[in-house]
Design an enzyme around this catalytic site. Structure first.
Site, PDB file in Angstrom:
ATOM      1  N   GLU A   1      13.003  -5.077  -7.933  1.00  0.00           N
ATOM      2  CA  GLU A   1      11.560  -5.233  -8.109  1.00  0.00           C
ATOM      3  C   GLU A   1      11.349  -6.735  -8.208  1.00  0.00           C
ATOM      4  O   GLU A   1      11.652  -7.361  -9.222  1.00  0.00           O
ATOM      5  CB  GLU A   1      11.072  -4.527  -9.383  1.00  0.00           C
ATOM      6  CG  GLU A   1      11.288  -3.010  -9.395  1.00  0.00           C
ATOM      7  CD  GLU A   1      10.233  -2.238  -8.602  1.00  0.00           C
ATOM      8  OE1 GLU A   1       9.357  -2.872  -7.963  1.00  0.00           O
ATOM      9  OE2 GLU A   1      10.294  -0.994  -8.620  1.00  0.00           O
TER      10      GLU A   1
ATOM     11  N   GLU B   1       2.183  -3.605  -1.563  1.00  0.00           N
ATOM     12  CA  GLU B   1       3.630  -3.649  -1.753  1.00  0.00           C
ATOM     13  C   GLU B   1       4.368  -3.402  -0.437  1.00  0.00           C
ATOM     14  O   GLU B   1       5.354  -4.066  -0.142  1.00  0.00           O
ATOM     15  CB  GLU B   1       4.051  -2.613  -2.802  1.00  0.00           C
ATOM     16  CG  GLU B   1       5.547  -2.639  -3.087  1.00  0.00           C
ATOM     17  CD  GLU B   1       6.004  -1.520  -4.012  1.00  0.00           C
ATOM     18  OE1 GLU B   1       5.155  -0.760  -4.508  1.00  0.00           O
ATOM     19  OE2 GLU B   1       7.230  -1.403  -4.214  1.00  0.00           O
TER      20      GLU B   1
ATOM     21  N   HIS C   1       8.410   1.879   0.644  1.00  0.00           N
ATOM     22  CA  HIS C   1       7.115   2.433   1.078  1.00  0.00           C
ATOM     23  C   HIS C   1       6.893   2.213   2.579  1.00  0.00           C
ATOM     24  O   HIS C   1       7.837   1.877   3.304  1.00  0.00           O
ATOM     25  CB  HIS C   1       5.986   1.883   0.188  1.00  0.00           C
ATOM     26  CG  HIS C   1       6.365   1.901  -1.269  1.00  0.00           C
ATOM     27  ND1 HIS C   1       6.309   3.036  -2.023  1.00  0.00           N
ATOM     28  CD2 HIS C   1       6.889   0.934  -2.085  1.00  0.00           C
ATOM     29  CE1 HIS C   1       6.753   2.768  -3.256  1.00  0.00           C
ATOM     30  NE2 HIS C   1       7.117   1.513  -3.312  1.00  0.00           N
TER      31      HIS C   1
HETATM   32 ZN   LIG Z   1       7.966   0.323  -4.760  1.00  0.00          ZN
END
Ligand SMILES: [Zn+2]
Length: 272
Positions: free
Chosen positions: A237, A104, A67
């Site tokens: 993750e 995030e 991102h």
């Molecule tokens: Zn992500």
């Protein structure tokens, strides 16, 4: 139940437009200033023994912090569709956040910054897919192509998940074969994923995901960053940002330093 959990997980990391996304820019700013603090080195035991962890001299590593801080303000750019060979996906997304709006993109940028410092100290040539946490994109296919053009020996995309709050733990995402495109990276990416999984688990003590994958490993065919890559590549993750326990670790600078050191050990294991 399983379907609902999966859909929630995909939404958390892969979709734009969550209500918390509008709070992302101020969070990014404060996270960026935290990044500038000298504390990482003070609390880093690996600095005294960086030579003993194995040299990464001559290795090319691409680190892809998921991102970007400017994505939420530019839906006209990040919602454009790009070709990921087996379909079309949004250029990029805003990513998720903790319940109290630690985003995030700020998390991935901070872990990536710490990781790059360690890898360069070991002699690796490191390429980041974005230069800061305030820009827009790049698109998922371009992130993969950055690794391809760099002839990366290994590529890691760093993310935090946004799954239902009761799920916790980390998981690695490995590429599924996309015919005619990424078959050559499947086997080395499996090895990279296994080494990263083991190093992250040992270095952080964070358990394997309780809600996705098997033994901390998931395989996906819907991620542009993996479909378009021609170099060994995996995603991580690092935790579920919607889970209070995982979120506390992800919000902690010491927690992020541990994660970065563990990921550096994963690269050293794979490339050593
Ligand atoms: Zn992500």
């Amino acid at each position: 139940m399983g379907m609902a959990v999966l859909a929630g997980a995909l939404t958390g990391c892969g979709s734009g437009g969550s209500p918390s996304a509008s709070a992302a820019p101020p969070t990014a700013t404060s996270a960026a200033s935290r990044t500038g603090q000298p504390s990482p080195e003070d609390s880093s035991p690996s600095h005294g023994s960086k030579g003993s962890q194995g040299s990464l001299a001559g290795k090319v590593i691409v680190v892809d912090p998921g991102h970007n801080g400017g994505n939420a303000a530019h839906p006209e750019i990040i919602n454009k569709k790009v070709d990921v060979y087996n379909g079309r996906k949004a250029c990029n997304t805003t990513g998720t956040s903790t319940d109290d709006n630690y985003s995030e993109h700020a998390f991935t940028w901070d872990v990536a910054t710490r990781l790059v410092k360690i890898l360069r100290a070991k002699g690796a040539k490191v390429v980041l897919t974005r230069p800061n946490d305030t820009g827009v994109g790049p698109c998922v296919d371009e992130r993969a192509r950055i690794g391809n053009r760099a002839h990366a020996d290994a590529v890691l995309a760093i993310h935090g998940d946004g799954a239902p709050a009761k799920g916790h733990g980390f998981h690695i995402i490995e590429p599924a074969p996309i015919k005619g495109h990424n078959e050559s990276i499947i086997a080395p990416s499996r090895r990279l994923g296994g080494d990263m999984r083991d190093a992250f688990h040992q270095g952080t003590g964070i358990p394997y995901s309780t809600y996705l994958g098997k033994n901390g490993i998931d395989v996906r065919s819907d991620l542009g960053g993996l479909n378009v890559s021609t170099r060994p590549a995996v995603f991580i993750e690092c935790g579920n940002m919607r889970n209070p326990g995982d979120a506390a670790k992800m919000k902690s600078p010491q927690g992020r330093q541990k994660m970065a050191e563990a990921l550096a050990n994963g690269f050293a294991k794979y490339l050593g």
